[in-house]
Each structure stands twice: as C-alpha cells, then as structure tokens.
Design a protein around this motif. Structure first.
Motif, PDB file in Angstrom:
ATOM      1  N   HIS A  93      21.600  76.383  88.954  1.00  0.00           N
ATOM      2  CA  HIS A  93      20.499  76.720  89.929  1.00  0.00           C
ATOM      3  C   HIS A  93      19.367  76.160  89.446  1.00  0.00           C
ATOM      4  N   GLU A  94      19.114  75.532  88.171  1.00  0.00           N
ATOM      5  CA  GLU A  94      17.812  74.848  87.796  1.00  0.00           C
ATOM      6  C   GLU A  94      17.995  73.094  88.271  1.00  0.00           C
ATOM      7  N   GLY A  95      18.995  72.809  88.748  1.00  0.00           N
ATOM      8  CA  GLY A  95      18.957  71.387  89.031  1.00  0.00           C
ATOM      9  C   GLY A  95      19.469  70.720  87.797  1.00  0.00           C
ATOM     10  N   ASP A  96      18.701  69.648  87.766  1.00  0.00           N
ATOM     11  CA  ASP A  96      19.279  68.593  86.555  1.00  0.00           C
ATOM     12  C   ASP A  96      18.430  68.802  85.230  1.00  0.00           C
ATOM     13  N   SER A  97      17.674  70.013  85.282  1.00  0.00           N
ATOM     14  CA  SER A  97      16.842  70.048  83.989  1.00  0.00           C
ATOM     15  C   SER A  97      17.576  70.031  82.871  1.00  0.00           C
ATOM     16  N   ASN A  98      17.335  69.364  81.775  1.00  0.00           N
ATOM     17  CA  ASN A  98      17.868  69.192  80.488  1.00  0.00           C
ATOM     18  C   ASN A  98      18.426  70.512  79.689  1.00  0.00           C
ATOM     19  N   MET A  99      19.693  70.465  79.665  1.00  0.00           N
ATOM     20  CA  MET A  99      20.479  71.904  79.136  1.00  0.00           C
ATOM     21  C   MET A  99      20.380  71.733  77.556  1.00  0.00           C
ATOM     22  N   ASN A 100      19.764  72.888  77.155  1.00  0.00           N
ATOM     23  CA  ASN A 100      19.478  73.049  75.700  1.00  0.00           C
ATOM     24  C   ASN A 100      20.537  73.786  74.719  1.00  0.00           C
ATOM     25  N   ALA A 101      20.979  74.637  75.688  1.00  0.00           N
ATOM     26  CA  ALA A 101      21.640  75.715  75.133  1.00  0.00           C
ATOM     27  C   ALA A 101      22.932  76.406  76.016  1.00  0.00           C
ATOM     28  N   LEU A 102      23.925  76.728  75.698  1.00  0.00           N
ATOM     29  CA  LEU A 102      24.975  77.445  76.665  1.00  0.00           C
ATOM     30  C   LEU A 102      25.898  78.362  75.876  1.00  0.00           C
ATOM     31  N   LEU A 103      26.233  79.512  76.455  1.00  0.00           N
ATOM     32  CA  LEU A 103      26.674  80.716  75.711  1.00  0.00           C
ATOM     33  C   LEU A 103      27.670  81.401  76.739  1.00  0.00           C
ATOM     34  N   VAL A 104      28.963  81.732  75.937  1.00  0.00           N
ATOM     35  CA  VAL A 104      29.761  82.627  76.790  1.00  0.00           C
ATOM     36  C   VAL A 104      29.678  84.088  76.301  1.00  0.00           C
ATOM     37  N   VAL A 105      29.555  84.972  77.096  1.00  0.00           N
ATOM     38  CA  VAL A 105      29.671  86.114  76.786  1.00  0.00           C
ATOM     39  C   VAL A 105      30.940  87.058  77.746  1.00  0.00           C
ATOM     40  N   ALA A 106      31.532  88.187  77.072  1.00  0.00           N
ATOM     41  CA  ALA A 106      32.402  88.972  77.882  1.00  0.00           C
ATOM     42  C   ALA A 106      33.585  88.227  78.424  1.00  0.00           C
ATOM     43  N   ASN A 107      33.719  86.822  77.833  1.00  0.00           N
ATOM     44  CA  ASN A 107      34.672  85.997  78.564  1.00  0.00           C
ATOM     45  C   ASN A 107      34.737  85.556  79.842  1.00  0.00           C
ATOM     46  N   LYS A 108      33.637  85.926  80.698  1.00  0.00           N
ATOM     47  CA  LYS A 108      33.613  85.453  81.844  1.00  0.00           C
ATOM     48  C   LYS A 108      32.236  85.081  82.499  1.00  0.00           C
ATOM     49  N   THR A 109      31.254  85.239  81.625  1.00  0.00           N
ATOM     50  CA  THR A 109      29.617  85.127  82.060  1.00  0.00           C
ATOM     51  C   THR A 109      29.315  83.907  81.009  1.00  0.00           C
ATOM     52  N   ILE A 110      28.747  83.017  81.754  1.00  0.00           N
ATOM     53  CA  ILE A 110      28.103  81.886  81.202  1.00  0.00           C
ATOM     54  C   ILE A 110      26.747  81.943  81.230  1.00  0.00           C
ATOM     55  N   ILE A 111      26.060  81.859  80.078  1.00  0.00           N
ATOM     56  CA  ILE A 111      24.654  81.700  79.865  1.00  0.00           C
ATOM     57  C   ILE A 111      23.818  80.589  79.413  1.00  0.00           C
ATOM     58  N   THR A 112      22.812  79.882  80.404  1.00  0.00           N
ATOM     59  CA  THR A 112      22.546  78.713  80.189  1.00  0.00           C
ATOM     60  C   THR A 112      20.902  78.888  79.663  1.00  0.00           C
ATOM     61  N   ALA A 113      20.648  77.877  78.963  1.00  0.00           N
ATOM     62  CA  ALA A 113      18.995  77.714  78.765  1.00  0.00           C
ATOM     63  C   ALA A 113      18.672  76.254  78.758  1.00  0.00           C
ATOM     64  N   LEU A 151      35.369  79.316  76.675  1.00  0.00           N
ATOM     65  CA  LEU A 151      35.466  80.232  77.609  1.00  0.00           C
ATOM     66  C   LEU A 151      36.414  81.510  77.287  1.00  0.00           C
ATOM     67  N   ASN A 152      37.611  80.964  76.934  1.00  0.00           N
ATOM     68  CA  ASN A 152      38.448  81.868  76.433  1.00  0.00           C
ATOM     69  C   ASN A 152      39.694  81.340  75.759  1.00  0.00           C
ATOM     70  N   ARG A 153      40.679  81.830  75.519  1.00  0.00           N
ATOM     71  CA  ARG A 153      41.654  81.072  74.552  1.00  0.00           C
ATOM     72  C   ARG A 153      42.254  79.762  75.351  1.00  0.00           C
ATOM     73  N   SER A 154      42.127  79.836  76.479  1.00  0.00           N
ATOM     74  CA  SER A 154      42.853  78.701  77.059  1.00  0.00           C
ATOM     75  C   SER A 154      41.924  77.696  78.022  1.00  0.00           C
ATOM     76  N   GLN A 155      40.675  77.907  77.927  1.00  0.00           N
ATOM     77  CA  GLN A 155      39.653  77.203  78.735  1.00  0.00           C
ATOM     78  C   GLN A 155      38.482  77.110  77.974  1.00  0.00           C
ATOM     79  N   PHE A 156      37.493  76.028  78.461  1.00  0.00           N
ATOM     80  CA  PHE A 156      36.404  75.638  77.855  1.00  0.00           C
ATOM     81  C   PHE A 156      35.333  75.321  78.960  1.00  0.00           C
ATOM     82  N   VAL A 157      34.196  75.472  78.568  1.00  0.00           N
ATOM     83  CA  VAL A 157      33.052  74.917  79.630  1.00  0.00           C
ATOM     84  C   VAL A 157      32.226  73.934  79.027  1.00  0.00           C
ATOM     85  N   SER A 158      31.659  73.095  79.992  1.00  0.00           N
ATOM     86  CA  SER A 158      30.572  72.029  79.460  1.00  0.00           C
ATOM     87  C   SER A 158      29.461  72.023  80.325  1.00  0.00           C
ATOM     88  N   GLY A 159      28.357  71.709  79.734  1.00  0.00           N
ATOM     89  CA  GLY A 159      27.041  71.390  80.620  1.00  0.00           C
ATOM     90  C   GLY A 159      26.092  70.343  79.909  1.00  0.00           C
TER      91      GLY A 159
END
Length: 527
Positions: free
Chosen positions: A167-187, A137-145
């Motif tokens: 928002h999509e519930g428990d649909s299988n997560m295929n990809a996760l991306l961080v942009v602009a250090n504060k926005t999480i994109i999921t697919a 997510l940034n230098r001191s944090q990370f995100v999991s899905g």
C-alpha cells in the motif's frame, strides 16, 4: 591457522590478544564486576558484517557486504562452511530448519542453501529492488519484502504462492513481522504501520502514529507487537480483527535538532527481555519498559558516546549488554542482587498500593576488541554471546569462570569414560590388548563431545563393541558382558531378572542383553 583461531584469550588490564590481521586496541578494560572475560575471535570476513543468526543449538551463521556467508560451530569456533552466496551485500538470513537457510541481498535475489553441503537449491528473482526483509509465515511458508512494490509469500521449497501489492508503494522497507500466523506487519521509510492478511492480501489496518521513518518492529506475542521510529516514538500495538494502538510508550514532543541536524531520540533496536519487559536502544542510550504499566523502569540516556545499535540481557536478566557506533561493548548491572532486567519487581508503598520500581543500570565494564562500530549481538546462552560489526570481526564472549568449570567437568567425564572403556577391554580374556582388533574397537569408542546433548551424538555404550559378534551375528564366547553375567549369577546369586535390570540401568541395548541371557540359557545356566 584454524588452531590459532580457536585459542581463547583472557582479558585483563595488561593482557590482550592480537587476532592476526587486526590488532586489538590496547585500551581493552577489565572490570571486577564483569565476568565476561574470555573471548574467541573468528576471522574470515573481509567486509562489513550485515547479520548474525542462530541456525541450530550448536551453529550460527554470519553474512557480509561482499555476499559471503559463513557457518560456524558455536562451541569450537570452527568454520563449517564458506559460501559466496550473492554478488552484492547480504541483507537477511532466515533458517527454515537446521538444514535449509534462505538469504536475501541487494542484488534483488533470494537464495536457498543446503547447510549440509553449502549448495544452492533454489534462486528466486521476482523482486525488482533490494530484498531487505525475510520472515517465517508458518512452518511451511515464508515471506519476503524489500524496496519494491510487492510482498511475496513462498513455500519452503521456493515455490511462489502469493503476491501482495504494498500500500505504501516502493518506499524502502525497514522491517517485516508476522503475527497470528496470517498477519503481515510492515514498516518502512514512510510513517505508516500497515497490516496485511496473508491469505487474501487485503489490508487489515493502516496507522500513522509515527512522525518519521519506522525503523524497527518487535513481536511480543501472537496479537501484540511494538514499533519504534526516528522521532523516538515507541508504540505498543494490538491486532485482532483490525490494527489499533494499545499504548504509546514514548512520544517526545521535540525530536529533531536543527543545530546538529540529528534526531535526538532515534530508536535503533527493540528487544523483548522477558514476559513483561522490552529493552529499547534510543540515540546514545537505552530504556527498559514495563509493558503492564507502560512505564520506563530503566533510563540510561548516555550509555555510549554515540548511537547504541543493539542490546541483550545475560545471567537471567541480571546483566545488560549494549554495543554501538563507538566500537564499544558495555556490560551493565545493578548493585541490588534481587534486580532483574527481564522481570518486573513490585514495591509496596505505605498506603498499601503497589508501584513499579525504577532501577539504576550501573556500568560493570567496557570491552574494546572491535576496531569499528558494533551493530550485531547474538545471545547464545546466559553466559555467552557473539558480537560482529563493520570491522569484519566476529567475537564470541564467554564467562571465563563458567567456561573453566565446564571444561574441567568435560575433562573429568572424558577421562572417566576413557578409563571405563579401557578397563572393560583390558579385562576381556579373548582380546590381546596389543592386537589390531582391540585398537580398532578402542579407537571407535564414542568420545565425549561438547555437542553430546544432540541426540545424533548421544552416548550409546553398545556402539563400541564392534568385535563382539562373528560373521553370523552370534555373540563371541567370552564377551565381557557374558563374563559379568556369569559372575553375577554364580558369585552374587542374582536372578535373570535382576541381571537384566542391572544391564538396562547400565545403558546396554535391550537386544544385546537378550542375546547375553539367551546365551546363558543355552549353556544350561538358566532353566
């Protein structure tokens, strides 16, 4: 066995190598245009390799379906660590820095590893289903899905910071991306691209441009990313205060074959190859897109006999490497030496306007070492990459001519330094070259190493002089630098400042030079 594993094999039409447990197919092909002709096979995995990741400039890690992680030395191929990390298959590896790496697994756990010891420093078990994605997510944090209903944000020490409800519930997560250090994109297996604010957990945007499962995301810059899906749709997105589609690069009208029950244009992988180009693995082939124009500049629809899993460029964009379900690795290039697959090329038309040139990717060689599908490629340098797949093998591929030149240069530098230090010690009148002190000092000389660009292994000429000082810290009379200073003073008439400057240029530590010159002053040679 370790020494055998580090032997280099040179590919030719009649010469292949056996890797011990797994025999190399005798259909390995060498092509005159393919200079990637030196391999190193790394053995150890006994299951399907799920991921490869670069850890530092001199190390990479691999993980398999049995839960094992290996840490490898890039230059030697040596296995540095073996970790039985999880009870089930590993899905992701995320290096937080050169010393700490995070792993995720089908066993629902996230673990943190100390790469200097191989010990687990933390276990996070908040997820209730397979953890499939990790990202910084940034230098001191990370995100999991994963395949449950939550996204988690963690401190680098493993402390849970925030929980975001998907928002999509428990649909299988295929990809996760961080942009602009504060926005999480999921697919996910849904058709949605969703953007979340990492600080608040609020949804910034949700779009349904795709018609089937979104399979991959790739970051272009801090505000732009690309997505691809099973239906062959490739979309360029922009995130500002909201999420919106910037351009649809591909949107095939018919994407599913009822007769074969297959997706005709499925997107497996998207890779940024330069500031303006992306390479996309589509079904059995690949395309390159110019992001400025949205046009396809390379189209190779039948690159492999089956699905293409991965793609990268070498030689500063002059070559393309692909791998696939058919167990092949292929090299592609152009007959035009000016063509780069990582930078746009313009061609002026008669009207004076500029149009983008369409390139032909020509086959430059097929490489069959793997015995099952190859899913992972990891670029090391412009002349070196790593492959791995379902056969459990890891192969380091190198340009044989480039490596030969490097080894010759390494050998020359090594011998030059060996001769230099030996002459210096041999010329010391107070040392008996057969004495134990001479052998100790000579053996402790920092030899040339392939990792010498690492500051921790950098050459310091004064490290070797272990016998220069007595117990009180004073310089031993007769020190070879003292002899050299005397020679420069008496024979060449050099000044104190000139001698200081020469020793500095030669690489001697300032404190050593100061001690030498102080010793000369005490002897009355300088006033």
């Amino acid at each position: 066995m370790d020494k055998l594993n580090n032997i280099f094999a040179f590919l030719s039409p009649r010469k292949t190598r056996s890797s011990g447990k797994i025999s190399v197919p005798q259909r390995t092909v060498h092509h005159s245009k393919n200079s990637i002709n030196e391999i190193q096979i790394l053995e150890g995995h006994s299951d399907i390799i799920k991921t490869l990741v670069r850890v530092s400039h001199d190390r990479f890690a691999s993980a398999d379906d049995s839960g094992v992680i290996f840490l490898w030395d890039i230059m030697t191929g040596s296995r540095l660590l073996e970790i039985q990390a999880h009870d089930r298959g590993i899905t992701c590896l995320l290096p937080l820095n050169a010393d700490i790496m995070v792993s995720s697994s089908v066993d629902r756990k996230i673990k943190m590893w100390d790469l200097s010891t191989g010990e687990c420093s933390n276990v996070m078990a908040e997820h209730t289903a397979s953890v499939t994605c990790l990202a910084k997510l940034n230098r001191s944090q990370f995100v999991s899905g994963g395949n449950d209903e939550n996204i988690y944000i963690w401190e680098n020490n493993g402390e849970l910071i925030r929980t975001i409800i998907r928002h999509e519930g428990d649909s299988n997560m295929n990809a996760l991306l961080v942009v602009a250090n504060k926005t999480i994109i999921t697919a996910s297996d849904s058709t949605s691209i969703i953007a979340y604010n990492a600080d608040t957990g609020d949804i910034i945007g949700k779009e349904n441009h795709h018609r089937e499962s979104v399979t991959c995301l790739e970051k272009i810059n801090e505000t732009t990313f690309v997505s691809g899906s099973l239906d062959g749709t490739i979309a360029l997105w922009e995130i500002t205060d909201r999420l919106h589609i910037k351009e649809s690069l591909s949107y095939p009208p018919r994407y599913f074959s009822e007769s074969s029950k297959k997706f005709n244009h499925s997107v497996q992988k998207i890779v940024v190859t330069g500031s303006k180009y992306i390479a996309v693995c589509i079904a059995n082939g690949f395309k390159l897109f110019d992001l400025d124009t949205g046009e396809s500049v390379v189209n190779c629809p039948s690159a492999h006999r089956s699905i293409v899993h991965n793609i990268l460029t070498l030689y500063n964009g002059k070559k393309i490497v692909t791998c696939g379900l058919d167990a092949k690795i292929k090299i592609w290039g152009s007959s035009n030496p000016n063509v780069s697959f990582s930078a746009p090329t313009s061609n002026s038309s008669k009207s004076g306007s500029k149009r983008k040139k369409v390139f032909i990717a020509e086959p430059h060689g097929d490489m069959w070492i793997h015995t099952n599908q190859v899913k992972h490629l990891l670029k090391i340098t412009e002349t070196m990459f790593v492959s791995a797949g379902s056969d459990g093998q890891i192969v380091i591929w190198k340009d044989g001519m480039y490596e030969s030149v490097n080894r010759n240069e390494d050998a020359r530098m090594f011998m030059e330094k060996e001769n230099q230090i030996y002459r210096k010690y041999q010329n010391q009148t107070f040392f008996d070259t057969n004495s134990e002190s001479f052998e100790t000092a000579y053996s402790n000389f920092p030899r040339f190493d392939d990792t010498s660009d690492d500051t921790s292994n950098s050459f310091d000429i004064d490290q070797v002089y272990v016998s220069e000082y007595d117990s009180s810290g004073d310089i031993i009379e007769g020190h070879y630098l003292l002899d050299e200073a005397n020679y420069l003073l008496n024979e060449q008439g050099k000044s104190k400042q000139e001698i200081r400057e020469k020793f500095r240029i030669d690489g001697h530590a300032t404190e050593v030079v100061d001690d030498i010159l102080e010793n000369l002053t005490e002897q009355g040679l300088y006033i």
